[in-house]
Design a protein around this motif. Structure first.
Motif, mmCIF file in Angstrom:
data_model
loop_
_atom_site.group_PDB
_atom_site.id
_atom_site.type_symbol
_atom_site.label_atom_id
_atom_site.label_comp_id
_atom_site.label_asym_id
_atom_site.label_seq_id
_atom_site.Cartn_x
_atom_site.Cartn_y
_atom_site.Cartn_z
ATOM 1 N N CYS A 178 -24.886 -7.850 26.673
ATOM 2 C CA CYS A 178 -23.780 -8.678 27.027
ATOM 3 C C CYS A 178 -22.413 -7.965 27.299
ATOM 4 C CB CYS A 178 -23.504 -9.924 26.288
ATOM 5 S SG CYS A 178 -22.217 -11.007 26.964
ATOM 6 N N TRP A 179 -21.794 -7.911 28.312
ATOM 7 C CA TRP A 179 -20.531 -7.358 28.445
ATOM 8 C C TRP A 179 -19.478 -8.037 28.809
ATOM 9 C CZ3 TRP A 179 -25.303 -5.658 30.071
ATOM 10 C CH2 TRP A 179 -25.805 -4.251 29.724
ATOM 11 N N VAL A 180 -18.467 -8.124 28.197
ATOM 12 C CA VAL A 180 -17.234 -9.129 28.279
ATOM 13 C C VAL A 180 -15.992 -8.599 28.700
ATOM 14 C CG1 VAL A 180 -18.399 -10.724 26.698
ATOM 15 C CG2 VAL A 180 -16.737 -8.824 25.875
ATOM 16 N N TYR A 181 -15.148 -9.146 29.413
ATOM 17 C CA TYR A 181 -13.544 -8.457 29.665
ATOM 18 C C TYR A 181 -12.727 -9.895 29.940
ATOM 19 C CZ TYR A 181 -10.050 -6.098 31.938
ATOM 20 O OH TYR A 181 -8.782 -5.525 32.257
ATOM 21 N N ASP A 182 -11.611 -9.500 29.679
ATOM 22 C CA ASP A 182 -10.521 -10.480 29.950
ATOM 23 C C ASP A 182 -9.497 -9.510 29.803
ATOM 24 O OD1 ASP A 182 -8.354 -12.182 29.879
ATOM 25 O OD2 ASP A 182 -9.834 -13.939 29.719
ATOM 26 N N PRO A 183 -8.434 -9.310 30.603
ATOM 27 C CA PRO A 183 -7.098 -8.501 30.666
ATOM 28 C C PRO A 183 -6.421 -9.119 29.618
ATOM 29 C CG PRO A 183 -7.052 -9.857 32.849
ATOM 30 C CD PRO A 183 -8.427 -10.082 32.107
ATOM 31 N N LEU A 184 -6.270 -10.419 29.101
ATOM 32 C CA LEU A 184 -5.600 -10.961 28.115
ATOM 33 C C LEU A 184 -6.229 -10.625 26.636
ATOM 34 C CD1 LEU A 184 -4.935 -14.580 29.640
ATOM 35 C CD2 LEU A 184 -3.567 -12.446 29.905
ATOM 36 N N PHE A 185 -7.359 -10.116 26.570
ATOM 37 C CA PHE A 185 -7.609 -9.569 25.084
ATOM 38 C C PHE A 185 -6.620 -8.936 24.448
ATOM 39 C CE2 PHE A 185 -12.414 -9.991 26.329
ATOM 40 C CZ PHE A 185 -12.326 -11.352 26.012
ATOM 41 N N SER A 186 -6.294 -9.121 23.083
ATOM 42 C CA SER A 186 -5.545 -8.431 22.013
ATOM 43 C C SER A 186 -6.643 -7.590 21.526
ATOM 44 C CB SER A 186 -4.890 -9.431 21.206
ATOM 45 O OG SER A 186 -5.845 -9.901 20.334
ATOM 46 N N GLN A 187 -5.927 -6.555 20.809
ATOM 47 C CA GLN A 187 -6.768 -5.597 19.990
ATOM 48 C C GLN A 187 -7.584 -6.235 19.154
ATOM 49 O OE1 GLN A 187 -6.981 -2.179 20.920
ATOM 50 N NE2 GLN A 187 -8.860 -2.379 19.431
ATOM 51 N N LEU A 188 -6.900 -7.436 18.269
ATOM 52 C CA LEU A 188 -7.766 -8.072 17.437
ATOM 53 C C LEU A 188 -8.919 -8.664 17.982
ATOM 54 C CD1 LEU A 188 -8.303 -9.687 14.438
ATOM 55 C CD2 LEU A 188 -6.596 -11.430 15.407
ATOM 56 N N GLU A 189 -8.642 -9.390 19.191
ATOM 57 C CA GLU A 189 -10.015 -9.907 19.760
ATOM 58 C C GLU A 189 -10.998 -9.042 20.150
ATOM 59 O OE1 GLU A 189 -7.442 -13.987 21.603
ATOM 60 O OE2 GLU A 189 -7.336 -11.910 22.512
ATOM 61 N N THR A 190 -10.504 -7.664 20.565
ATOM 62 C CA THR A 190 -11.394 -6.504 21.008
ATOM 63 C C THR A 190 -12.353 -6.230 19.895
ATOM 64 O OG1 THR A 190 -10.066 -5.948 22.792
ATOM 65 C CG2 THR A 190 -11.690 -4.185 21.879
ATOM 66 N N ASP A 191 -11.529 -6.062 18.559
ATOM 67 C CA ASP A 191 -12.322 -5.512 17.506
ATOM 68 C C ASP A 191 -13.096 -6.817 16.982
ATOM 69 O OD1 ASP A 191 -10.843 -3.264 17.433
ATOM 70 O OD2 ASP A 191 -9.302 -4.157 16.000
ATOM 71 N N VAL A 192 -12.982 -8.014 16.987
ATOM 72 C CA VAL A 192 -13.700 -9.202 16.603
ATOM 73 C C VAL A 192 -14.900 -9.106 17.580
ATOM 74 C CG1 VAL A 192 -13.826 -11.778 16.601
ATOM 75 C CG2 VAL A 192 -12.015 -10.477 15.634
#
Length: 260
Positions: A162-176
């Motif tokens: 599963c690949w996900v993307y949103d330009p709004l992701f914060s670094q915390l959200e990327t890590d989660v």
């Protein structure tokens, strides 16, 4: 009387102000060392992961999930029947919702709830998610992520697929998301992802119309369109909200989809 009152007043003396301790004698408070970045991440990510887990439990027992599950299962069953039938014309392909299936062992979270899986076939599904939002701070976005995680489990799609993307992701959200086991895309594909013959679910709730149009453009063939499903906005609803000339000029592949 006046003399007695004066004597009484003289007997009262204002108390001298207490002397302040010198800075040298004053005991110093011990200040805790500020937490390092690793400790802050562990604390914040733990809170976000706990909220996702709680939202997943709530969604799993909800009527909404039961209803959605029936729809997904019906689509899987229908598509498996279509795979056995001869390939028809492009209009035949466009006239149906195409949801391929898989099975492959899913990546199960340590605390996941044991659940049954959906109807499956012999194909291996992949999943791409666009525009899920800031789930660390937004309840709606968190529920959308929770639905995605349950969908992956029900369809037996490994989280690593599963690949996900949103330009709004914060670094915390990327890590989660990395902790959850899904793959975070580093570049904005703008929806221009070809499935390359691999059955794929596109989970893109409330995305911009251009994103849907780009996705159709990237997969405009009988083979590709018969191996993909889009979970997102209704194309019929987009057609009703937009003027026909705007739809045909700016989003021609959505317009073509409804002209068939």
């Amino acid at each position: 009387m006046a003399a007695a009152a004066a004597a009484a007043l003289e007997s009262w003396q204002a108390a001298a102000p207490r002397k302040r301790r010198s800075a040298a004698r004053r005991p110093r408070r011990r200040e805790a060392a500020p937490p390092g970045p690793e400790a802050e991440f562990e604390s914040d990510s733990g809170v976000v992961l706990r909220r996702i887990w709680e939202a997943e439990k709530d969604l799993f027992i909800s009527d909404f999930w039961s209803s959605a599950l029936e729809t997904i299962n019906r689509c899987l069953t229908k598509h498996l029947e279509q795979l056995k039938a001869p390939v028809g014309t492009l209009s035949d392909i466009f006239g149906n919702l195409h949801l391929d299936s898989l099975p492959e062992e899913s990546d199960v979270a340590p605390d996941s709830i044991p659940r049954e899986t959906l109807v499956t076939g012999t194909c291996h599904l992949k999943c791409v998610c666009y525009g899920i939002g800031n789930f660390a701070t937004c309840i709606i976005a968190r529920n959308q992520l929770t639905f995605l995680l349950l969908l992956l489990e029900k369809c037996q799609i490994p989280r690593s697929h599963c690949w996900v993307y949103d330009p709004l992701f914060s670094q915390l959200e990327t890590d989660v998301l990395n902790t959850l086991g899904v793959t975070v895309l580093s570049e904005n594909e703008e929806g221009k992802r070809s499935i390359r013959g691999e059955p794929t679910i596109f989970y893109m709730l409330h995305c911009g119309t251009a994103l849907y149009n780009n996705l159709l453009w990237s997969n405009w063939s009988v083979d590709a369109l018969s191996k993909m499903v889009i979970i997102g906005n209704s194309f019929k609803g987009l057609e009703e909200r937009l003027l026909a000339r705007i739809l045909q000029k700016n989003y021609p592949y959505i317009a073509k989809d409804h002209s068939l």
